[in-house]
Design a protein around this motif. Structure first.
Motif, PDB file in Angstrom:
ATOM      1  N   SER A  64       1.656 -31.315  13.510  1.00  7.37           N
ATOM      2  CA  SER A  64       2.652 -32.132  14.185  1.00  7.37           C
ATOM      3  C   SER A  64       2.011 -33.224  15.035  1.00  7.37           C
ATOM      4  O   SER A  64       2.666 -34.149  15.453  1.00  7.37           O
ATOM      5  N   CYS A  65       0.736 -33.055  15.323  1.00  9.95           N
ATOM      6  CA  CYS A  65       0.062 -33.945  16.271  1.00  9.95           C
ATOM      7  C   CYS A  65      -0.541 -35.143  15.549  1.00  9.95           C
ATOM      8  O   CYS A  65      -1.685 -35.509  15.777  1.00  9.95           O
ATOM      9  N   THR A  66       0.221 -35.752  14.647  1.00  9.66           N
ATOM     10  CA  THR A  66      -0.301 -36.852  13.862  1.00  9.66           C
ATOM     11  C   THR A  66       0.520 -38.117  13.970  1.00  9.66           C
ATOM     12  O   THR A  66       0.060 -39.177  13.567  1.00  9.66           O
ATOM     13  N   ILE A  67       1.736 -38.020  14.483  1.00 12.08           N
ATOM     14  CA  ILE A  67       2.643 -39.164  14.450  1.00 12.08           C
ATOM     15  C   ILE A  67       3.138 -39.421  15.869  1.00 12.08           C
ATOM     16  O   ILE A  67       4.173 -38.912  16.289  1.00 12.08           O
ATOM     17  N   PHE A  68       2.401 -40.236  16.599  1.00  7.08           N
ATOM     18  CA  PHE A  68       2.688 -40.430  18.013  1.00  7.08           C
ATOM     19  C   PHE A  68       3.799 -41.443  18.266  1.00  7.08           C
ATOM     20  O   PHE A  68       4.498 -41.362  19.270  1.00  7.08           O
ATOM     21  N   SER A  69       3.950 -42.435  17.398  1.00  7.60           N
ATOM     22  CA  SER A  69       4.888 -43.532  17.649  1.00  7.60           C
ATOM     23  C   SER A  69       5.908 -43.648  16.529  1.00  7.60           C
ATOM     24  O   SER A  69       5.706 -43.152  15.417  1.00  7.60           O
ATOM     25  N   THR A  70       7.012 -44.339  16.825  1.00  8.20           N
ATOM     26  CA  THR A  70       8.022 -44.567  15.793  1.00  8.20           C
ATOM     27  C   THR A  70       7.478 -45.465  14.689  1.00  8.20           C
ATOM     28  O   THR A  70       7.882 -45.344  13.525  1.00  8.20           O
ATOM     29  N   ALA A  71       6.556 -46.366  15.017  1.00 14.52           N
ATOM     30  CA  ALA A  71       5.965 -47.233  14.003  1.00 14.52           C
ATOM     31  C   ALA A  71       5.121 -46.429  13.023  1.00 14.52           C
ATOM     32  O   ALA A  71       5.143 -46.676  11.808  1.00 14.52           O
ATOM     33  N   LEU A  72       4.374 -45.457  13.538  1.00 16.73           N
ATOM     34  CA  LEU A  72       3.567 -44.609  12.665  1.00 16.73           C
ATOM     35  C   LEU A  72       4.465 -43.703  11.825  1.00 16.73           C
ATOM     36  O   LEU A  72       4.181 -43.457  10.643  1.00 16.73           O
ATOM     37  N   LEU A  73       5.546 -43.221  12.408  1.00 18.38           N
ATOM     38  CA  LEU A  73       6.501 -42.412  11.656  1.00 18.38           C
ATOM     39  C   LEU A  73       7.074 -43.206  10.487  1.00 18.38           C
ATOM     40  O   LEU A  73       7.138 -42.716   9.352  1.00 18.38           O
ATOM     41  N   ARG A  74       7.488 -44.429  10.759  1.00 24.67           N
ATOM     42  CA  ARG A  74       8.044 -45.271   9.691  1.00 24.67           C
ATOM     43  C   ARG A  74       7.008 -45.523   8.600  1.00 24.67           C
ATOM     44  O   ARG A  74       7.322 -45.487   7.402  1.00 24.67           O
ATOM     45  N   GLN A  75       5.775 -45.734   9.000  1.00 22.97           N
ATOM     46  CA  GLN A  75       4.699 -45.979   8.040  1.00 22.97           C
ATOM     47  C   GLN A  75       4.469 -44.771   7.141  1.00 22.97           C
ATOM     48  O   GLN A  75       4.275 -44.907   5.926  1.00 22.97           O
ATOM     49  N   GLU A  76       4.468 -43.578   7.734  1.00 19.63           N
ATOM     50  CA  GLU A  76       4.226 -42.375   6.943  1.00 19.63           C
ATOM     51  C   GLU A  76       5.386 -42.064   6.012  1.00 19.63           C
ATOM     52  O   GLU A  76       5.184 -41.595   4.887  1.00 19.63           O
ATOM     53  N   VAL A  77       6.613 -42.323   6.434  1.00 25.33           N
ATOM     54  CA  VAL A  77       7.763 -42.124   5.550  1.00 25.33           C
ATOM     55  C   VAL A  77       7.705 -43.111   4.390  1.00 25.33           C
ATOM     56  O   VAL A  77       7.995 -42.767   3.244  1.00 25.33           O
ATOM     57  N   ASP A  78       7.280 -44.337   4.676  1.00 22.22           N
ATOM     58  CA  ASP A  78       7.091 -45.320   3.601  1.00 22.22           C
ATOM     59  C   ASP A  78       6.007 -44.852   2.631  1.00 22.22           C
ATOM     60  O   ASP A  78       6.132 -45.007   1.418  1.00 22.22           O
ATOM     61  N   ARG A  79       4.936 -44.286   3.167  1.00 23.18           N
ATOM     62  CA  ARG A  79       3.848 -43.801   2.309  1.00 23.18           C
ATOM     63  C   ARG A  79       4.331 -42.682   1.387  1.00 23.18           C
ATOM     64  O   ARG A  79       4.017 -42.655   0.204  1.00 23.18           O
ATOM     65  N   VAL A  80       5.114 -41.778   1.940  1.00 24.45           N
ATOM     66  CA  VAL A  80       5.541 -40.605   1.192  1.00 24.45           C
ATOM     67  C   VAL A  80       6.632 -40.935   0.177  1.00 24.45           C
ATOM     68  O   VAL A  80       6.620 -40.417  -0.949  1.00 24.45           O
ATOM     69  N   PHE A  81       7.577 -41.803   0.543  1.00 21.31           N
ATOM     70  CA  PHE A  81       8.722 -42.066  -0.324  1.00 21.31           C
ATOM     71  C   PHE A  81       8.706 -43.449  -0.974  1.00 21.31           C
ATOM     72  O   PHE A  81       9.529 -43.726  -1.838  1.00 21.31           O
ATOM     73  N   GLY A  82       7.822 -44.308  -0.550  1.00 23.93           N
ATOM     74  CA  GLY A  82       7.829 -45.653  -1.078  1.00 23.93           C
ATOM     75  C   GLY A  82       6.446 -46.126  -1.469  1.00 23.93           C
ATOM     76  O   GLY A  82       5.779 -45.523  -2.307  1.00 23.93           O
ATOM     77  N   GLU A  83       6.011 -47.197  -0.825  1.00 29.65           N
ATOM     78  CA  GLU A  83       4.721 -47.785  -1.159  1.00 29.65           C
ATOM     79  C   GLU A  83       3.970 -48.098   0.125  1.00 29.65           C
ATOM     80  O   GLU A  83       4.531 -48.628   1.078  1.00 29.65           O
ATOM     81  N   PHE A  84       2.677 -47.768   0.133  1.00 22.23           N
ATOM     82  CA  PHE A  84       1.831 -48.026   1.295  1.00 22.23           C
ATOM     83  C   PHE A  84       0.458 -48.433   0.780  1.00 22.23           C
ATOM     84  O   PHE A  84      -0.270 -47.612   0.236  1.00 22.23           O
ATOM     85  N   THR A  85       0.142 -49.703   0.914  1.00 21.52           N
ATOM     86  CA  THR A  85      -1.124 -50.228   0.375  1.00 21.52           C
ATOM     87  C   THR A  85      -1.896 -50.939   1.482  1.00 21.52           C
ATOM     88  O   THR A  85      -1.925 -52.176   1.543  1.00 21.52           O
TER      89      THR A  85
END
Length: 287
Positions: A64-85
């Protein structure tokens, strides 16, 4: 009716845990995923110790100690469900050791070799995707509004880049605004509810302060400002989004004074976490 500010001993966690009537709906078969700051890790530990079904979202200790900010949360959700390059895919931080390569975008995730990177990332994305699509409850704890980022592609780091990888021309820090945080929360929630329509969320704000600030001000003042921004954005998000509630663990800890914190004045004493979770359980969990 009016809600008056409490006097004397009434200003206590139990009083702060009161709110609109809620029908307890969580039991020990409810799939739960916790994401967020280090405080989310404390909540996750309590839930597992008490037999609740907490899903593994990353495969790493301290997940759980990996996503400190809402910006990082959005980035990780994009990575998992979309595209992150991202332009930076790894940082070399060691020499011929088991921790020779570091993920720039997750907190303290290392690879022993370049070849192992892709395998681990695929496993991580699979676990995160499964957790977020099968959970019935997301407990999200938002911790920070100060972030480090790559000024070329805007990608967010969960920490200051290590000395071995730091590039003064490339790496910058900024304070996420109220609008930034609100937009990130709404964007993430829209994706999650699309993928998992029955998902509900309980959002908290982490009471753990900044470790340091890179802005030219006192760290305590900087922390007060960023927590106010986060708390305001979370309040608006909860009011506007469906299926989301706020739990005031932030207020419970900060109103308790220094007694709630360890000697570092940042991390929360286990007894305080246990007391907060007992209030949480009384409010949301079936007997």
């Amino acid at each position: 009716s009016y809600q008056f500010y409490p006097r004397g001993d009434l200003l206590a966690p139990m009083w702060l845990g009161r709110g609109p009537a809620v029908e307890p709906w969580i039991d020990k078969t409810t799939p739960i995923v916790t994401l967020g700051s280090c405080f989310a890790e404390s909540l996750r530990t309590w839930l597992r110790v008490h037999g609740y079904k907490v899903l593994d979202a990353t495969g790493h200790a301290g997940e759980s100690c990996t996503i400190f900010s809402t910006a990082l949360l959005r980035q990780e959700v994009d990575r998992v469900f979309g595209e992150f390059t991202p332009t930076e895919t790894m940082w070399r931080v060691g020499e011929n050791g088991s921790r020779a390569y570091m993920d720039p975008h997750r907190h303290k995730v290392f690879w022993p070799s370049e070849a192992s990177r892709q395998r681990e990332l695929e496993g991580y994305c699979g676990l995160m995707r499964e957790a977020l699509t099968t959970a019935r409850l997301l407990i999200l704890t938002v911790g920070q509004a100060e972030v480090w980022y790559n000024q070329l592609d805007g990608t967010i780091y969960p920490m200051v880049p290590p000395d071995a990888a730091f590039d003064r021309k490339l790496h910058r820090t900024r304070l996420l605004s109220y609008e930034d945080n609100l937009n990130n929360l709404h964007s993430v929630w829209a994706i999650l509810r699309q993928k998992n329509p029955t998902l509900r969320a309980i959002v908290t704000v982490s009471p753990v302060p900044l470790k340091a600030t890179w802005r030219s001000m006192n760290a305590v003042v900087a922390n007060s400002e960023q927590k106010a921004i986060i708390r305001a954005a979370v309040g608006t998000f909860v009011a506007e989004a469906g299926g989301v509630q706020y739990f005031p663990s932030f207020e419970m800890v900060t109103q308790a004074g220094s007694a709630a914190y360890k000697f570092d004045n940042r991390h929360i004493r286990p007894g305080t976490v246990s007391h907060i979770m007992q209030i949480f359980a009384a409010r949301y969990m079936k007997r």
